[in-house]
Design a protein around this motif. Structure first.
Motif: not given
Lengths: 391, 333, 358
Positions: A30-31, A34, A74-76, A78-79, B53, B58
């Motif tokens: 995720a990092g 992002r 999805a979370d990472a 912003g979805c 997150v 987000g």
């Protein structure tokens, strides 16, 4: 083929990349994604809330051992509450992902789309992931190079190209990479002789002529015409897109210049209103994982006549310094190769060029650029033409 | 009598190494130290396991807070038999457990004897592994809470294993598949056991594909007709490889793999070329199969050890291999 | 917005495709879908497919399946590593742009060679969850228990959903689980597979594939007497973590249904039939609630094909729902239909497609 592109005009509002290196040990998956996504948002002066949809692409899930990573990410990204699609078209995936994202704008489904390609291939091993065991098959092909080297051999024999053309491409791309802070391979002391004297892997491909294995992510924010017009900074406008696929290993297949490559190039240039790519395109980012593919793609795409592409390498035409058609000023796939992102990096670098934002590897006055990706046994092709002016 | 269908075990297995970044890393470090941590959002919501997150905005969450090692089962199921690869050898409960201090439940095993001992609302406490490395399996699972919460506290009282934060974890994955070749492939492989090489003829234009693919890929139509092919052909193209192949320590490098175009076939397949010096190998070179001894034959293409030169005159380069690469001028769009 | 319709489809689902490769499965299906409307591959403007490498145990597995399409001369083609319903969405978007008039969509899944319930564990959080190997049945069970203990349903209600599916499936050659006289008691008498779910509560796992042809505007009318028009289509995703969201809800399904309804100009539950992509009876209940379909007593006929409960082909079940719903419209049985597709654990991601006859 229609001249001009139907649908909504599409702009590249922002680009974000991670530093490409063999292992990004400092971040989670995720990092990693992002980092590129947030840079693209910042470049586009957007927040997560401005994004209507996400399109993510990457190579086989076995690379990270995470099935359908769009679910976990999805979370990472912003979805939550938004649409997300995950594209997978082998090595061309970064490019085709960008095209799917563009189609959401062109089709007037969404106004701003975040698109991202990534690979964190250090979590496993690229050679392992690319050659999973297949029972009852004879395994004698050690890697992608083993597949492409015979094709290169054919090109060399047919074109009469001098033996060291491939080394010239490799050296050029590593020189270009020195001017791209994101590139994986930074080899300031590399000499041309070192490239030539590197160990042979798959004759005629030397170790120095192959791509590295990299972790990394590349993201873009695409917007509609109103978003492009409203942007404070420069945007890149999409002038044409094309995708083609063809079957593999059949009688009569041209493996040196696959018809899918020629057809896609013809379509994308027709849509962009380009009749002489060599003079009308200012800079090229093409997918070259093995050195000789630069002259081969130059011919296949129509930048050079058949059997003449190697001359453009030899006479420096594709060099950032002094060339009239610089190729892979970013260092290309030969300098950075997170497989799921590499195609998108080509598309993004083309956009950076026409926005005048390619930093030390900027081609002066670039106004039209070509981005290209391919995958599989040279079966999948994705391409776009972007320009500084609205089409 | 039909031979028994061929099948093989296909195992996909790798010890994935995942770098965690700071937030997941803090969770794993905590586990190593016998503590459970979560991440706390600005509004105070505590996610366990920690969320990197905020799913709503987000935005990154970086604030790490400790929660208790005791909590309550919010939902559960029973896993019997335990799944391959899981940390449990006995049937066990699997539950979402909301630890005291956390706002979200985490998934883990519940160590009771039967489903009858499971219930929503059951209070549980962490059971720690004696030797911990910074992994979700540092928790053996959760057990019904004892009066003094002894199991949960005991671990936390110990000194941390070391001060270094955990930055990566190993998460091996092993998946097993039944690999059963298609009917066409079965026929092809069984024929190999009889020293026959089969090709597949296209119903559209008679082009012969080897190995049989069961389809003409140019047209998307089934190809069912099988033909016996000669054991001779020519090198359509080749590659001299200097890299060893994982799992083929028997293959000394450098070696030559070549696209073998059998007489009667219209495309090539990869095979080893041997029986001559490397630099003698050339496009158009005539070759023949060198088979394993009869008593070593099996239903496999490996029956052909390699392809050796026949000494016949070469096929001219412009007629060798997949010739379309030459093209005719004007063919290109 | 450009009018796009489903003009033909081909479906094949069985318990296990042992000696049939993905290519051999798809050749007849793709040809059937194209032949039904007299199209060759050369007539198709864009092709898009959905599949998963993890089912095959092979990276790039979709590359070989391209053989089934006849991709020479080269074609405009793409692929998603998702259920074919999302490939259909991508093709629908492409048709909106206006450069092409027809599209071919296909997807397939052969999960029988592996352990599907365990393979799906690899979708989950790779750090804190997947290493525990929570299998798909266990995950569905966690959700089902929450639903039961919330009081929203009883075990009998869930069994009634299983009964409905099996009875509807009678006569459907692509259903694995069909019975004209199964009862709630029969279902409840079945063994618990993943507490509290019984065998009949879990979707019947199938191998199979599906191919669909889309066409735009008058082209659709030329090709098909009664096109099934896609009046609205949308998809949304919820947060991933099982503990982060309320598993008795599927907000992304409601949201996608609402967005599709906005485009369609009619409510998502103002339909005659609905086909749901649920891995369990509990999920079917959640979906019906979220989309206002009114459960077994409502006026919408749910899962006339038996739904995915009767046969669930991983990576294709969503596309099959769309095809089954479209067949009801094209066949005149329904004027409006809702087709739903899902992806991820416990209905994390949802797609809703609203169809209408001319």
């Amino acid at each position: 083929m229609t001249v001009g592109t139907l649908g909504e005009r599409t702009a590249v509002l922002g680009v974000g990349q991670t530093k490409y290196q063999s292992t990004r040990g400092d971040v989670s998956i995720a990092g990693l994604v992002r980092e590129a996504a947030i840079r693209a948002l910042e470049d586009a002066a957007c927040t997560w809330a401005d994004i209507d949809a996400v399109v993510i692409g990457k190579a086989p899930d076995f690379f990270e051992g995470l099935m359908m990573p769009e679910l976990f990410l999805a979370d990472a990204l912003g979805c939550v509450g938004k649409p997300i699609l995950r594209v997978h078209t082998a090595g061309s995936v970064g490019g085709s992902t960008a095209l799917v994202a563009a189609s959401l704008i062109q089709g007037r489904i969404h106004r701003r789309v975040l698109t991202i390609g990534f690979e964190k291939q250090s979590e496993s091993n690229a050679t392992w992931a690319l050659s999973l065991p297949q029972p009852f098959s004879v395994s004698i092909n050690a890697g992608a190079g083993g597949y492409f080297s015979p094709i290169i051999r054919r090109y060399m024999a047919r074109s009469g190209a001098p033996e060291l053309i491939g080394c010239m491409v490799a050296f050029k791309d590593r020189q270009h990479a020195l001017r791209n802070p994101y590139a994986h391979l930074h080899q300031p002391d590399l000499t041309f002789d070192q490239v030539v004297e590197a160990p042979m892997l798959w004759d005629p491909i030397r170790f120095s002529e192959t791509c590295p294995s990299s972790d990394g992510a590349c993201a873009m924010v695409l917007g509609d015409e109103a978003a492009g017009d409203a942007a404070d900074g420069p945007v890149a406008w999409v002038h044409g897109t094309a995708m083609r696929s063809e079957a593999n290993n059949f009688p009569g297949r041209d493996e040196v210049s696959p018809q899918a490559s020629r057809d896609a190039a013809a379509e994308v240039f027709a849509k962009a209103g380009i009749t002489d790519p060599r003079s009308e395109i200012d800079v090229v980012e093409m997918y070259v994982p093995f050195s000789w593919y630069e002259p081969m793609w130059l011919e296949s795409l129509g930048f050079a006549e058949r059997d003449q592409g190697w001359r453009m390498v030899e006479d420096g035409s594709t060099n950032l310094d002094g060339g009239d058609l610089p190729v892979n000023c970013s260092g290309g796939v030969l300098s950075s190769n997170p497989i799921g992102a590499s195609g998108m990096i080509r598309f993004a670098e083309a956009a950076l060029q026409v926005r005048g934002m390619a930093g030390d590897h900027q081609v002066d006055g670039a106004r039209r650029a070509f981005g290209h990706a391919y995958g599989g046994g040279a079966q999948y092709f994705a391409m776009w033409v972007v320009g500084a002016d609205k089409p | 009598m039909d031979p028994a269908p061929l099948r093989a075990d296909l195992v996909i297995e790798y010890p994935f190494t995942r770098t965690t970044g700071p937030v997941v890393g803090a969770f794993m470090t905590g586990l190593r130290d016998g503590r459970i941590v979560g991440s706390r959002r600005a509004d105070g919501r505590v996610f366990v396991p920690p969320a990197e997150v905020d799913p709503e905005t987000g935005d990154a969450i970086t604030d790490i807070v400790e929660v208790a090692s005791t909590g309550v089962v919010e939902t559960w199921t029973w896993v019997d038999p335990p799944r391959p690869g899981s940390p449990w050898a006995q049937p066990h409960g699997l539950a979402l457990i909301r630890l005291d201090g956390a706002d979200t439940p985490m998934l883990h095993g519940v160590l009771v004897d039967s489903a009858a001992d499971m219930a929503t609302g059951l209070r549980v406490e962490a059971v720690w592994r004696d030797e911990r490395v910074g992994h979700i399996t540092d928790l053996v699972g959760f057990a019904p809470e004892t009066a003094d919460g002894a199991a949960g506290e005991a671990a936390a009282a110990e000194e941390p294993v070391s001060g270094e934060p955990v930055r990566s974890i190993r998460t091996p994955i092993r998946l097993e598949y039944d690999f059963i070749p298609s009917a066409a492939a079965q026929e092809y492989l069984h024929a190999y056991a009889e020293k026959r090489i089969l090709g597949n003829r296209s119903p559209v234009d008679g082009a012969v594909f080897v190995p049989p693919r069961g389809v003409d890929p140019r047209h998307g139509v089934e190809a069912t007709e099988m033909v016996d092919l000669a054991h001779t052909g020519h090198v359509g193209n080749f590659c001299v490889t200097h890299l060893p192949i994982p799992g083929r320590s028997d293959l000394p490098t450098p070696y030559v793999s070549a696209w073998i175009h059998l007489d009667g076939a219209d495309i090539g397949f990869l095979g080893l070329v041997s029986g001559c010096d490397l630099d003698e190998v050339r496009i158009g070179m005539r070759v023949r199969a060198v088979w394993k001894p009869d008593d070593e034959l099996g239903a496999t293409a490996e029956n052909v050890r390699y392809w050796e030169p026949t000494g016949e005159p070469d096929v001219p380069v412009d007629r060798a291999g997949n010739r379309a690469w030459q093209g005719e001028d004007g063919d290109h769009a | 917005m450009r009018e796009v319709a489903i003009v033909s489809s081909a479906i094949h689902q069985v318990e296990a495709l042992t000696f049939t490769t993905d290519v051999q499965l798809m050749v007849p299906l793709i040809n059937e879908a194209r032949d039904a409307v007299g199209l060759t591959q050369a007539d198709i403007g864009f092709t898009c497919s959905g599949s998963s490498d993890f089912l095959a145990g092979q990276g790039f597995s979709f590359v070989q399946t391209l053989d089934a399409v006849g991709a020479f001369p080269p074609i405009a083609e793409s692929h998603v590593e998702m259920d074919g319903a999302f490939a259909l969405y991508e093709a629908w978007v492409k048709l909106q742009i206006g450069e092409i008039d027809t599209a071919l969509v296909y997807s397939y899944g052969k999960s029988s060679p592996g352990s599907r319930r365990d393979v799906l564990a690899v979708q989950l959080d790779p750090y804190a969850v997947a290493p525990l190997w929570p299998d798909a049945h266990a995950v569905a069970a966690l959700q089902a228990r929450l639903l039961l203990e919330s009081g929203a349903v009883t075990a009998e209600d869930l069994a009634a959903i299983a009964v409905r599916s099996q009875r509807n499936a009678v006569g459907n050659p692509n259903a694995l689980r069909a019975s004209a006289d199964v009862t709630v008691d029969d279902v409840l008498a079945g063994g618990v597979v993943a507490d509290p779910l019984r065998a009949a509560d879990l979707a019947a796992e199938a191998d199979g594939g599906c191919a669909v042809v889309l066409a735009a505007g008058d082209r659709a009318r030329e090709l098909c007497e009664r096109p099934a028009w896609i009046r609205g289509i949308d998809h949304r995703i919820d947060a991933h973590g099982l503990g982060v969201r309320d598993l008795t809800r599927a907000p992304s399904a409601a949201l996608a249904a609402g967005k599709a309804a906005e485009r369609a100009g009619f409510a998502a539950n103002d339909v005659d039939v609905a086909e749901l992509h649920a891995a369990s009876t509990a999920q079917a209940h959640v979906l019906a609630t979220e989309m206002g379909l009114g459960g077994t007593g409502g006026s919408v006929r749910i899962d006339p094909s038996g739904g995915s409960l009767a046969a669930d082909t991983l990576m294709a079940a969503g596309l099959v729902r769309i095809a089954e719903a479209a067949r009801r419209v094209s066949g005149g049985e329904a004027h409006r239909a809702l087709a739903h597709a899902s992806s991820g654990p416990c209905l994390q991601q949802n797609l809703v497609c609203l169809l209408e006859g001319e």
